[in-house]
Design a protein around this motif. Structure first.
Motif, PDB file in Angstrom:
ATOM      1  N   CYS A  16      32.194  41.508  37.049  1.00  6.48           N
ATOM      2  CA  CYS A  16      31.343  40.434  36.535  1.00  6.48           C
ATOM      3  C   CYS A  16      32.147  39.140  36.618  1.00  6.48           C
ATOM      4  N   GLY A  18      33.253  37.264  34.242  1.00  5.89           N
ATOM      5  CA  GLY A  18      34.331  37.174  33.249  1.00  5.89           C
ATOM      6  C   GLY A  18      35.562  37.963  33.663  1.00  5.89           C
ATOM      7  N   VAL A  19      35.343  39.130  34.261  1.00  6.33           N
ATOM      8  CA  VAL A  19      36.472  39.950  34.727  1.00  6.33           C
ATOM      9  C   VAL A  19      37.139  39.274  35.923  1.00  6.33           C
ATOM     10  N   CYS A 100      36.715  35.810  28.189  1.00  5.78           N
ATOM     11  CA  CYS A 100      35.472  35.503  28.906  1.00  5.78           C
ATOM     12  C   CYS A 100      34.685  34.446  28.126  1.00  5.78           C
ATOM     13  N   LEU A 102      31.690  34.138  27.719  1.00  6.02           N
ATOM     14  CA  LEU A 102      30.561  34.726  26.974  1.00  6.02           C
ATOM     15  C   LEU A 102      31.029  35.425  25.698  1.00  6.02           C
ATOM     16  N   VAL A 103      32.278  35.857  25.682  1.00  6.49           N
ATOM     17  CA  VAL A 103      32.859  36.395  24.440  1.00  6.49           C
ATOM     18  C   VAL A 103      33.163  35.219  23.509  1.00  6.49           C
ATOM     19  N   THR A 169      29.506  42.063  23.439  1.00  8.15           N
ATOM     20  CA  THR A 169      28.804  41.714  24.688  1.00  8.15           C
ATOM     21  C   THR A 169      28.487  42.915  25.578  1.00  8.15           C
ATOM     22  N   THR A 170      29.151  44.051  25.323  1.00  7.46           N
ATOM     23  CA  THR A 170      29.073  45.151  26.299  1.00  7.46           C
ATOM     24  C   THR A 170      28.358  46.391  25.769  1.00  7.46           C
ATOM     25  N   CYS A 199      25.891  40.524  27.272  1.00 10.19           N
ATOM     26  CA  CYS A 199      25.975  39.558  28.369  1.00 10.19           C
ATOM     27  C   CYS A 199      25.091  39.944  29.552  1.00 10.19           C
ATOM     28  N   TYR A 200      24.879  38.962  30.434  1.00 13.91           N
ATOM     29  CA  TYR A 200      24.011  39.162  31.602  1.00 13.91           C
ATOM     30  C   TYR A 200      24.483  40.347  32.449  1.00 13.91           C
ATOM     31  N   ALA A 201      25.820  40.482  32.599  1.00 14.87           N
ATOM     32  CA  ALA A 201      26.353  41.511  33.505  1.00 14.87           C
ATOM     33  C   ALA A 201      26.087  42.908  32.948  1.00 14.87           C
ATOM     34  N   THR A 202      26.270  43.045  31.635  1.00 15.55           N
ATOM     35  CA  THR A 202      26.008  44.332  30.985  1.00 15.55           C
ATOM     36  C   THR A 202      24.527  44.686  31.108  1.00 15.55           C
ATOM     37  N   THR A 270      31.955  46.763  34.950  1.00 15.58           N
ATOM     38  CA  THR A 270      32.298  45.374  35.300  1.00 15.58           C
ATOM     39  C   THR A 270      33.784  45.166  35.586  1.00 15.58           C
TER      40      THR A 270
HETATM   41  S1  SF4 Z   1      31.189  42.109  30.727  1.00 18.64           S
HETATM   42 FE1  SF4 Z   1      30.155  40.203  30.181  1.00 18.64          FE
HETATM   43  S2  SF4 Z   1      31.255  39.441  28.404  1.00 18.64           S
HETATM   44 FE2  SF4 Z   1      32.556  41.003  29.362  1.00 18.64          FE
HETATM   45  S3  SF4 Z   1      33.872  39.871  30.752  1.00 18.64           S
HETATM   46 FE3  SF4 Z   1      32.079  40.466  31.931  1.00 18.64          FE
HETATM   47  S4  SF4 Z   1      30.653  38.715  31.781  1.00 18.64           S
HETATM   48 FE4  SF4 Z   1      32.187  38.498  30.181  1.00 18.64          FE
END
Ligand code: SF4
Length: 308
Positions: A16, A18-19, A100, A102-103, A169-170, A199-202, A270
């Motif tokens: 994702c 953030g990673v 991240c 989003l965190v 978020t996950t 989050c969007y990715a989860t 992710t």
């Molecule tokens: S899973 Fe979501 S909150 Fe976690 S690092 Fe990726 S984008 Fe960020």
């Protein structure tokens, strides 16, 4: 394995934004700063990424007190509690923050709503670094950690007029919704922040796995056991009625799993790097299995890097 004819490789899968940002930050710090480079906690929850960085000299530590004063340290993507920043300041550490965005958003929400006098229900996993980081933002008597509906039933907040729910978020989108709906029934004044914290990715990866599960007999999730969102992907596949296994890499695939499988679905958490997914796919291609991309949702999110 004899019956296996086809693999559906679902997208979105794997890294994702953030990673990617956290891994890029560590990579850049390694290139631009003198060793040793320390990382507080695993930069992201993937064993291969950790061992690849360890080979490049990165030292991962859980206890910030084990980092020598004046060193360079990166705080992981999962976020850190304010007391870690204070310790870092005291120890004169040079900190690069890979939290991240989003965190970070959830940290800011926790501080804001606590400042406005809200009592916070935080849905998350005990001992997960992300939960620890957010809970560390606010006094212990202003927040309660909720992991299950069973726990939600037992909560007795100090007041019920100003209460809000925030989440890790996950998490599983469906399970979390269930807990929130229960809390809303029990506490009619419960407020939710304008945007969902998962989050969007989860969310996207979970929705994609639901579609994948409709097409296949078995789902393999590439990701490490420590990875919350990878575990949730396995659970979502199972709740969709399919067997699912979480594997670190191709070496963990067991042929016995594939005995009666004709169609296999593959996804990745992710924090699983692309090369691990490719290794798994190439392993099956060599056995003559055809691979088809199953594109469920398109993603186009990137986070900018800090100055390093
Ligand atoms: S899973 Fe979501 S909150 Fe976690 S690092 Fe990726 S984008 Fe960020």
């Amino acid at each position: 394995m004899k019956k296996l004819k086809k693999i559906y490789l679902v997208s979105p899968r794997g890294f994702c934004a953030g990673v990617k940002r956290a891994v890029d930050i560590l990579d850049l710090v390694l290139k631009k700063h003198k060793p040793p480079i320390y990382v507080r906690h695993q930069i992201v929850h993937n064993r291969h990424i950790i061992s690849d960085f360890e080979k490049r000299g990165v030292i991962f530590v859980e206890d910030i007190n084990n980092i020598p004063d004046g060193s360079t340290v990166i705080f992981s993507a999962h976020g850190s509690s304010p007391n870690l920043y204070q310790v870092a300041k005291r120890k004169k550490l040079k900190v690069f923050d890979a939290t991240c965005p989003l965190v970070n958003k959830v940290h800011l929400e926790a501080k804001k709503f606590n400042g406005q006098g809200y009592f916070i229900f935080y849905i998350g996993h005990k001992n997960h670094p992300e939960a620890e980081g957010v809970l560390g933002e606010i006094p212990a008597n202003s927040v309660v950690l909720v992991q299950t509906i069973k726990e939600a039933k037992k909560i007795t907040p100090p007041q019920t007029d100003k209460i809000i729910v925030l989440t890790q978020t996950t998490l599983s989108f469906d399970d979390t919704k269930e807990i929130i709906n229960y809390l809303k029934k029990r506490f009619p004044k419960l407020v939710q922040p304008p945007a969902f914290d998962i989050c969007y990715a989860t969310q996207n990866r979970q929705n994609a796995v639901k579609e994948l599960a409709k097409k296949v007999d078995l789902v393999l999730v590439i990701g490490s056991k420590e990875s919350s969102n990878s575990n949730r992907l396995k659970e979502v596949a199972e709740k969709s009625g399919k067997h699912a296994y979480l594997i670190n890499d191709k070496s963990e695939i067991k042929l016995s799993w594939l005995e009666n499988v004709e169609k296999l679905g593959i996804t990745a958490g992710t924090s699983a790097p692309k090369y691990l997914i490719e290794e798994v796919i190439n392993y099956f291609k060599k056995q003559g299995v055809t691979v088809e991309e199953l594109s469920v949702i398109k993603e186009n999110i990137n986070f900018s890097l800090p100055t390093i």
